[in-house]
Design an enzyme around this catalytic site. Structure first.
Site, PDB file in Angstrom:
ATOM      1  N   LYS A 217       0.856  -1.350  -5.555  1.00  0.00           N
ATOM      2  CA  LYS A 217       0.853  -1.049  -4.122  1.00  0.00           C
ATOM      3  C   LYS A 217      -0.571  -1.011  -3.579  1.00  0.00           C
ATOM      4  O   LYS A 217      -0.860  -1.544  -2.492  1.00  0.00           O
ATOM      5  CB  LYS A 217       1.544   0.283  -3.872  1.00  0.00           C
ATOM      6  CG  LYS A 217       1.512   0.766  -2.422  1.00  0.00           C
ATOM      7  CD  LYS A 217       2.241  -0.199  -1.490  1.00  0.00           C
ATOM      8  CE  LYS A 217       2.154   0.259  -0.043  1.00  0.00           C
ATOM      9  NZ  LYS A 217       2.874   1.510   0.215  1.00  0.00           N
ATOM     10  N   CYS A 271      -1.315   2.882   5.279  1.00  0.00           N
ATOM     11  CA  CYS A 271      -1.443   2.119   4.037  1.00  0.00           C
ATOM     12  C   CYS A 271      -2.767   1.362   3.938  1.00  0.00           C
ATOM     13  O   CYS A 271      -3.628   1.707   3.132  1.00  0.00           O
ATOM     14  CB  CYS A 271      -0.288   1.125   3.914  1.00  0.00           C
ATOM     15  SG  CYS A 271       1.291   1.891   3.514  1.00  0.00           S
TER      16      CYS A 271
END
Length: 421
Positions: A217, A271
């Protein structure tokens, strides 16, 4: 072992849609959040965030009795932790370090209701090693149960990491369609995690170890950050050389192996603006390119603010009878990306806030996806696009919301950071 009761810890932009998806498959879901307003809103069958199609899913799930929200964890067969991982406070120019206190708190809260056979999955985007830390926190709190760091496949409680990888504005669809990376702390942990996600996930569930899943990720978002940094740096270069960066990128992208992204006022969200620092903080000597990209993107808002200062000066030169207090500046967009209400780490929000601090004139903001301004924005008024177009002297386009794309370029001085006017 089947999963009849699923608990989701954290009912934000990821936790609530995930809870709703399990509930839509007729699984009993217990959502846990510390926010009383969020809990009350969900239990009315409503939502406290903006996300297409989510309102219908939540309403149906609550009405049919498959979803409820609570403040304190209750027993379940699986626990998904989807809480924030912000930064610790740090000095200016220091490398930010992740704050895992929300995850630690979630672990301590669910520990008391854990039982043999349960599965705990960390979905929060986390630095490498966080899943192992989760298992340690749980083991410390429940010495009567065994965990995979000691018992492996024979553990009483299984632990895994499965990062979310969805696009705001498309979360409901992407939760179902996207592949999932699943990193169990043992083979059994991974196997049971796949079983859980396959309740609604149609994409592939790809198994790896916990550390690789965590890094996957971070790698995805760091790659994106580096690509955006190239576009943002290119826009600054083109501005100095009097070149239209939007035309330049369009021309360069006609090459079959080139795909330059579009520049903007910076990088925001929970993010891309955050995750690269998780890599840099762990390996500061090695992550040189990732670190530089972060610095480029973090500096772009200051470049936009400098453009606004120059625009105010230009306006006053053209209107010598007026003063700074007579100049109205409109900022179009506060969210971190188009067509959502999410303001987390938003460069548009920080730019608007800074303009309000340095400019003594009227500051207005246009954000069609929110009803009220955040308390951090003082001396700013939330207005309609029509009002801003008519009243502002300087127009600063920060987010390419669909409403702005269809708007005719307003009169006055325009600073377009998205290339749509």
């Amino acid at each position: 072992m089947s999963f009849e009761i699923i608990s989701v810890i954290g009912l934000g932009y990821i936790g609530l849609p995930t809870a709703a998806m399990f509930a839509s498959c007729k699984k009993k879901v217990i959502g846990v959040d510390v926010n009383q307003h969020a809990v009350d809103t969900i239990n009315r069958g409503e939502i406290h965030i903006v996300e297409p199609d989510l309102d219908m899913l939540v309403h149906a799930a609550v009405t049919e009795g498959y979803l409820k929200a609570v403040l304190v964890p209750e027993p379940a067969d699986a626990f998904l932790i989807a809480v924030p991982t912000p930064f610790k406070p740090c000095e200016e120019d220091a490398i930010p370090e992740p704050d895992l206190s929300y995850i630690e708190s979630a672990c301590k809260n669910i520990a008391s209701v854990l039982k043999k056979g349960d599965l705990v999955i960390l979905e929060s985007t986390s630095p490498v090693g966080a899943t192992e830390q989760v298992a340690k926190w749980l083991a410390d709190a429940r010495p009567d149960l065994s965990f995979p760091q000691v018992a492996g496949d024979d553990a009483d409680v299984n632990v895994a990491h499965c990062p979310e990888r969805v696009l705001p504005g498309h979360i409901v669809r992407e939760l179902v369609e996207n592949d999932r990376v699943i990193g169990g702390m043992s083979a059994r942990c991974s196997e049971r995690s796949v079983e859980l996600y396959k309740i609604f996930v149609q994409g592939d569930c790809v198994i790896t170890n916990a550390r690789t899943a965590e890094m996957a990720k971070l790698t995805e978002n760091s790659c994106r950050d580096v690509q955006i940094a190239f576009a943002n740096e290119l826009s600054i270069i083109c501005d100095k050389l009097d070149i239209d960066v939007w035309e330049l990128i369009a021309l360069a992208n006609r090459h079959p192996r080139i795909n330059i992204l579009q520049p903007g006022p910076g990088v925001g969200g929970h993010c891309i603006a955050v995750d690269p620092w998780f890599i840099v903080s762990k390996t500061p000597e090695e992550a040189k390119l990732i670190h530089t990209a972060r610095l480029v993107n973090d500096s772009k808002p200051e470049w936009v603010i400098d453009k606004v200062k120059l625009a105010i000066a230009d306006y006053l030169q053209l209107n010598p009878t007026q003063t700074t207090k007579d100049v109205t500046v409109a900022c179009y967009g506060l969210a971190f990306k188009p067509d959502i209400d999410d303001l987390r780490e938003s460069p548009a929000l920080s730019i608007t806030k800074k303009i309000a601090e340095i400019h003594s004139g009227f500051i207005i903001a246009v954000e069609p996806n929110i009803q009220t301004l955040p308390i951090s924005l003082t001396n700013v008024e939330l207005v309609s696009t029509k009002f801003a177009n008519a009243e502002a002297d300087i127009h600063v386009l920060l987010v390419d919301h669909v409403e702005f794309i269809s708007t005719v370029k307003p009169n006055g001085i325009v600073i377009d950071t998205k290339g749509i006017w």
